[in-house]
Design an enzyme around this catalytic site. Sequence first.
Site, PDB file in Angstrom:
ATOM      1  N   ASP A 179      13.411 -11.371 -15.066  1.00  0.00           N
ATOM      2  CA  ASP A 179      12.079 -11.604 -14.519  1.00  0.00           C
ATOM      3  C   ASP A 179      12.250 -11.772 -13.013  1.00  0.00           C
ATOM      4  OD1 ASP A 179       9.689 -12.656 -13.564  1.00  0.00           O
ATOM      5  OD2 ASP A 179       9.459 -14.113 -15.184  1.00  0.00           O
ATOM      6  N   TYR A 219      -2.613  -5.144  -4.677  1.00  0.00           N
ATOM      7  CA  TYR A 219      -1.535  -4.177  -4.906  1.00  0.00           C
ATOM      8  C   TYR A 219      -1.200  -3.415  -3.624  1.00  0.00           C
ATOM      9  CZ  TYR A 219       1.108  -0.541  -7.372  1.00  0.00           C
ATOM     10  OH  TYR A 219       2.090   0.332  -7.819  1.00  0.00           O
ATOM     11  N   LYS A 257       2.368  -3.408  -1.701  1.00  0.00           N
ATOM     12  CA  LYS A 257       3.140  -2.187  -1.476  1.00  0.00           C
ATOM     13  C   LYS A 257       3.326  -1.911   0.021  1.00  0.00           C
ATOM     14  CE  LYS A 257       4.101  -0.803  -5.673  1.00  0.00           C
ATOM     15  NZ  LYS A 257       5.510  -0.799  -6.154  1.00  0.00           N
ATOM     16  N   ALA A 300       2.099   9.044 -10.865  1.00  0.00           N
ATOM     17  CA  ALA A 300       3.097   9.475 -11.847  1.00  0.00           C
ATOM     18  C   ALA A 300       2.603   9.062 -13.224  1.00  0.00           C
ATOM     19  CB  ALA A 300       4.456   8.847 -11.551  1.00  0.00           C
TER      20      ALA A 300
END
Length: 263
Positions: free
Chosen positions: A78, A171, A175, A204
């Site tokens: 983790d 997010y 990133k 993807a």
Amino acid sequence: MTVPPVPSYVPGHELLAGKNVAITAAAGTGIGAAAARRCLEEGARVVVSDHHERRLEETRAALAKDFGEDAVHAMVCDVTREEHVQALIDGTAERFGSLDVLINNAGLGGTASVLDMTDEQWLRVLDVTLNGTFRCTRAALRRMRDQDSGGAVVNNASVIGWRAQEGQAHYAAAKAGVMALTRCSALDAAVYGVRVNAVAPSLAMHPFLAKVTTDELLAELTAREAFGRAAEPWEVANAMVFLASDYASYLTGEVLSVSSQHA
């Protein structure tokens, strides 16, 4: 628009022969699992890790069946827990004799407007996606420095670190942080002969993504791609293998866009 066919799978060429690789979030059917298979096909020995124990063992067993028990090992990790991260880095080196490559693939997404996003949602995405990458990079660079034999770290960023997308503030921020971490840690690591780079995929396709994304959004994102299709996970893994290999010996601090769009 006529969609070109997916290209043929590229066979291995021993690009990572003799190297020992650790990969986070490598269970299942996504980019991490594809990277593990590609690294093995290129001659590496691999430690796959994930926080999901059952899926991790299934992935390890499948890879061991194809490449042998001695070539692949699994460790639960983790990335939000420092003791797990340190155990992964130490365990890889102890298992195979060294850590030559780390692929930071762990990340967590979600969709929420900034107006409605809770502190918990924000912090959870950043802790897995950005802080987890930092923890793993720090531990790997310390190990590679002490080995005095060079090495490579490959991070999984995203084109969303460059562009805006509704509901993705947490997010995207994470990133973009991975991209900045890549550039800065590359300068810290260069004196030790260690390279740090990242890939930035756009889309993807794999089953987990399909489960957490609406058909409408997937269609919209696919329409932005020049090839009219999503990447296969192994196509992103190919770029990771390149950055991990000696073919990328003069690349560091770079974020390689694995897509038909930069922003």
